[in-house]
Design a protein around this motif. Structure first.
Motif, PDB file in Angstrom:
ATOM      1  N   THR A  28       0.794  -1.266  -0.001  1.00 27.43           N
ATOM      2  CA  THR A  28      -0.012   0.009   0.000  1.00 27.43           C
ATOM      3  C   THR A  28       0.975   1.296   0.027  1.00 27.43           C
ATOM      4  O   THR A  28       0.568   2.007  -0.765  1.00 27.43           O
ATOM      5  CB  THR A  28      -0.716   0.003   1.230  1.00 27.43           C
ATOM      6  OG1 THR A  28      -1.792  -1.331   1.127  1.00 27.43           O
ATOM      7  CG2 THR A  28      -1.897   1.168   1.166  1.00 27.43           C
ATOM      8  N   ALA A  29       1.726   1.204   0.901  1.00 27.52           N
ATOM      9  CA  ALA A  29       2.790   2.423   0.930  1.00 27.52           C
ATOM     10  C   ALA A  29       3.542   2.723  -0.488  1.00 27.52           C
ATOM     11  O   ALA A  29       3.605   3.759  -0.936  1.00 27.52           O
ATOM     12  CB  ALA A  29       3.914   2.154   2.023  1.00 27.52           C
ATOM     13  N   GLU A  30       3.780   1.621  -0.989  1.00 31.16           N
ATOM     14  CA  GLU A  30       4.590   1.626  -2.530  1.00 31.16           C
ATOM     15  C   GLU A  30       3.631   2.132  -3.287  1.00 31.16           C
ATOM     16  O   GLU A  30       4.102   3.138  -4.202  1.00 31.16           O
ATOM     17  CB  GLU A  30       5.058   0.001  -2.677  1.00 31.16           C
ATOM     18  CG  GLU A  30       5.913   0.229  -4.151  1.00 31.16           C
ATOM     19  CD  GLU A  30       6.457  -1.264  -4.520  1.00 31.16           C
ATOM     20  OE1 GLU A  30       6.523  -1.496  -5.608  1.00 31.16           O
ATOM     21  OE2 GLU A  30       6.814  -1.735  -3.459  1.00 31.16           O
ATOM     22  N   CYS A  31       2.483   1.570  -3.369  1.00 32.51           N
ATOM     23  CA  CYS A  31       1.397   2.347  -4.374  1.00 32.51           C
ATOM     24  C   CYS A  31       1.252   3.616  -4.180  1.00 32.51           C
ATOM     25  O   CYS A  31       1.071   4.576  -5.156  1.00 32.51           O
ATOM     26  CB  CYS A  31       0.125   1.381  -4.243  1.00 32.51           C
ATOM     27  SG  CYS A  31       0.364  -0.316  -4.837  1.00 32.51           S
ATOM     28  N   GLN A  32       1.077   4.002  -2.909  1.00 30.84           N
ATOM     29  CA  GLN A  32       0.773   5.368  -2.476  1.00 30.84           C
ATOM     30  C   GLN A  32       1.689   6.240  -2.873  1.00 30.84           C
ATOM     31  O   GLN A  32       1.754   7.549  -3.528  1.00 30.84           O
ATOM     32  CB  GLN A  32       0.358   5.612  -1.076  1.00 30.84           C
ATOM     33  CG  GLN A  32      -1.066   5.062  -0.763  1.00 30.84           C
ATOM     34  CD  GLN A  32      -1.233   5.163   0.679  1.00 30.84           C
ATOM     35  OE1 GLN A  32      -0.405   5.343   1.601  1.00 30.84           O
ATOM     36  NE2 GLN A  32      -2.513   4.976   1.058  1.00 30.84           N
ATOM     37  N   ALA A  33       3.052   5.718  -2.815  1.00 30.10           N
ATOM     38  CA  ALA A  33       4.309   6.597  -3.268  1.00 30.10           C
ATOM     39  C   ALA A  33       4.258   6.801  -4.701  1.00 30.10           C
ATOM     40  O   ALA A  33       4.826   8.049  -5.045  1.00 30.10           O
ATOM     41  CB  ALA A  33       5.510   5.702  -2.747  1.00 30.10           C
ATOM     42  N   LYS A  34       4.004   5.675  -5.595  1.00 33.04           N
ATOM     43  CA  LYS A  34       3.998   5.924  -6.843  1.00 33.04           C
ATOM     44  C   LYS A  34       2.736   6.877  -7.085  1.00 33.04           C
ATOM     45  O   LYS A  34       2.862   7.862  -8.050  1.00 33.04           O
ATOM     46  CB  LYS A  34       3.486   4.390  -7.540  1.00 33.04           C
ATOM     47  CG  LYS A  34       5.137   3.556  -7.443  1.00 33.04           C
ATOM     48  CD  LYS A  34       4.378   2.240  -8.375  1.00 33.04           C
ATOM     49  CE  LYS A  34       5.557   1.374  -8.223  1.00 33.04           C
ATOM     50  NZ  LYS A  34       5.267  -0.161  -8.478  1.00 33.04           N
ATOM     51  N   GLU A  35       1.766   6.871  -6.724  1.00 30.03           N
ATOM     52  CA  GLU A  35       0.597   7.762  -6.766  1.00 30.03           C
ATOM     53  C   GLU A  35       0.948   9.214  -6.590  1.00 30.03           C
ATOM     54  O   GLU A  35       0.732  10.119  -7.200  1.00 30.03           O
ATOM     55  CB  GLU A  35      -0.730   7.135  -6.147  1.00 30.03           C
ATOM     56  CG  GLU A  35      -2.121   8.191  -6.474  1.00 30.03           C
ATOM     57  CD  GLU A  35      -3.270   7.477  -5.841  1.00 30.03           C
ATOM     58  OE1 GLU A  35      -4.093   8.497  -5.601  1.00 30.03           O
ATOM     59  OE2 GLU A  35      -3.196   6.435  -5.420  1.00 30.03           O
ATOM     60  N   LEU A  36       1.724   9.281  -5.600  1.00 33.60           N
ATOM     61  CA  LEU A  36       2.036  10.717  -4.980  1.00 33.60           C
ATOM     62  C   LEU A  36       2.984  11.229  -6.282  1.00 33.60           C
ATOM     63  O   LEU A  36       3.004  12.350  -6.509  1.00 33.60           O
ATOM     64  CB  LEU A  36       2.929  10.444  -3.666  1.00 33.60           C
ATOM     65  CG  LEU A  36       3.436  11.800  -3.088  1.00 33.60           C
ATOM     66  CD1 LEU A  36       2.181  12.952  -2.845  1.00 33.60           C
ATOM     67  CD2 LEU A  36       4.003  11.597  -1.880  1.00 33.60           C
ATOM     68  N   SER A  37       3.991  10.290  -6.578  1.00 34.61           N
ATOM     69  CA  SER A  37       4.679  10.904  -7.741  1.00 34.61           C
ATOM     70  C   SER A  37       4.091  11.187  -8.861  1.00 34.61           C
ATOM     71  O   SER A  37       4.414  12.321  -9.330  1.00 34.61           O
ATOM     72  CB  SER A  37       5.828   9.691  -8.115  1.00 34.61           C
ATOM     73  OG  SER A  37       6.669   9.919  -9.086  1.00 34.61           O
ATOM     74  N   VAL A  38       3.046  10.667  -9.316  1.00 32.25           N
ATOM     75  CA  VAL A  38       2.218  10.923 -10.549  1.00 32.25           C
ATOM     76  C   VAL A  38       1.503  12.366 -10.136  1.00 32.25           C
ATOM     77  O   VAL A  38       1.565  13.046 -11.241  1.00 32.25           O
ATOM     78  CB  VAL A  38       1.249   9.720 -10.668  1.00 32.25           C
ATOM     79  CG1 VAL A  38       0.322  10.324 -11.765  1.00 32.25           C
ATOM     80  CG2 VAL A  38       2.038   8.661 -11.557  1.00 32.25           C
ATOM     81  N   LEU A  39       0.907  12.267  -8.883  1.00 30.23           N
ATOM     82  CA  LEU A  39       0.332  13.564  -8.508  1.00 30.23           C
ATOM     83  C   LEU A  39       1.187  14.731  -8.653  1.00 30.23           C
ATOM     84  O   LEU A  39       1.001  15.808  -8.856  1.00 30.23           O
ATOM     85  CB  LEU A  39      -0.488  13.421  -7.289  1.00 30.23           C
ATOM     86  CG  LEU A  39      -1.665  12.326  -7.226  1.00 30.23           C
ATOM     87  CD1 LEU A  39      -2.192  12.305  -5.949  1.00 30.23           C
ATOM     88  CD2 LEU A  39      -2.896  12.841  -8.132  1.00 30.23           C
ATOM     89  N   ARG A  40       2.543  14.518  -7.986  1.00 35.76           N
ATOM     90  CA  ARG A  40       3.319  15.782  -8.183  1.00 35.76           C
ATOM     91  C   ARG A  40       3.781  16.219  -9.636  1.00 35.76           C
ATOM     92  O   ARG A  40       3.836  17.390  -9.844  1.00 35.76           O
ATOM     93  CB  ARG A  40       4.661  15.413  -7.336  1.00 35.76           C
ATOM     94  CG  ARG A  40       4.354  15.519  -5.685  1.00 35.76           C
ATOM     95  CD  ARG A  40       5.526  15.316  -4.963  1.00 35.76           C
ATOM     96  NE  ARG A  40       5.178  15.079  -3.654  1.00 35.76           N
ATOM     97  CZ  ARG A  40       5.965  14.569  -2.531  1.00 35.76           C
ATOM     98  NH1 ARG A  40       7.104  13.843  -2.943  1.00 35.76           N
ATOM     99  NH2 ARG A  40       5.791  14.975  -1.254  1.00 35.76           N
ATOM    100  N   SER A  41       3.982  15.222 -10.223  1.00 41.71           N
ATOM    101  CA  SER A  41       4.205  15.326 -11.809  1.00 41.71           C
ATOM    102  C   SER A  41       3.467  16.287 -12.469  1.00 41.71           C
ATOM    103  O   SER A  41       3.434  17.067 -13.182  1.00 41.71           O
ATOM    104  CB  SER A  41       4.656  13.955 -12.473  1.00 41.71           C
ATOM    105  OG  SER A  41       4.748  14.271 -13.777  1.00 41.71           O
ATOM    106  N   GLU A  42       1.808  15.755 -12.035  1.00 41.37           N
ATOM    107  CA  GLU A  42       0.816  16.521 -12.638  1.00 41.37           C
ATOM    108  C   GLU A  42       0.581  17.870 -12.131  1.00 41.37           C
ATOM    109  O   GLU A  42       0.236  18.640 -12.924  1.00 41.37           O
ATOM    110  CB  GLU A  42      -0.475  15.790 -12.426  1.00 41.37           C
ATOM    111  CG  GLU A  42      -0.823  14.410 -13.084  1.00 41.37           C
ATOM    112  CD  GLU A  42      -1.935  13.660 -12.761  1.00 41.37           C
ATOM    113  OE1 GLU A  42      -2.780  14.248 -12.041  1.00 41.37           O
ATOM    114  OE2 GLU A  42      -2.017  12.645 -13.314  1.00 41.37           O
ATOM    115  N   GLN A  43       1.114  18.291 -10.841  1.00 44.37           N
ATOM    116  CA  GLN A  43       0.919  19.355 -10.248  1.00 44.37           C
ATOM    117  C   GLN A  43       1.888  20.245 -11.116  1.00 44.37           C
ATOM    118  O   GLN A  43       1.805  21.379 -11.113  1.00 44.37           O
ATOM    119  CB  GLN A  43       1.267  19.387  -8.961  1.00 44.37           C
ATOM    120  CG  GLN A  43       1.173  20.545  -7.872  1.00 44.37           C
ATOM    121  CD  GLN A  43       1.378  20.423  -6.639  1.00 44.37           C
ATOM    122  OE1 GLN A  43       2.314  19.574  -6.089  1.00 44.37           O
ATOM    123  NE2 GLN A  43       0.712  21.168  -5.710  1.00 44.37           N
TER     124      GLN A  43
END
Length: 129
Positions: A28-43
């Motif tokens: 779950t933490a790894e998935c959230q870290a990947k999602e956070l990375s994608v969201l930061r890129s989008e931001q």
């Protein structure tokens, strides 16, 4: 001994259960870290787009202000010209009346003709766009 063996099995089951839970949390933490990375890129992309939009807005606003300023200058020049024509027509009308009185000639111009001269209506109107 059976009691210790039973206790060891229970602890082993608990340990395995905790290891599974830990693995799930890590996943779950790894998935959230990947999602956070994608969201930061989008931001970052959105911030860049926002900055570009602000720059374009400022450019358009500046161009619009320059156009409106030029339009105001043209209108002011036109109004100044109209005022000069009206002033000149008024002076000419006054001069005409003086000359007519001095010569004792009755007025050959009707009030409508004199008004047309003072308004500067026919020959000196600015062409419309």
């Amino acid at each position: 001994m059976t009691q210790y063996h039973q206790e060891a099995l229970t602890l082993a089951k608990g340990s395995n259960s905790l290891k599974e839970t830990l693995a799930e949390f890590e996943f779950t933490a790894e998935c959230q870290a990947k999602e956070l990375s994608v969201l930061r890129s989008e931001q970052r992309g959105l911030k860049e787009a926002l900055e570009q939009a602000r720059t374009e807005k400022e450019t358009l606003l500046q161009r619009w202000m320059e156009e409106k300023s030029a339009e105001a200058d043209r209108l002011n020049n036109y109004n100044d010209t109209q005022e000069r024509w009206q002033h000149l027509a008024k002076q000419m009308k006054k001069q005409l009346k003086k000359e007519m009185r001095r010569e004792g000639v009755p007025s050959a111009l009707s009030p409508t003709d004199v008004r047309g001269i003072s308004n500067g209506t026919d020959a000196h109107q600015e062409p419309t766009d």
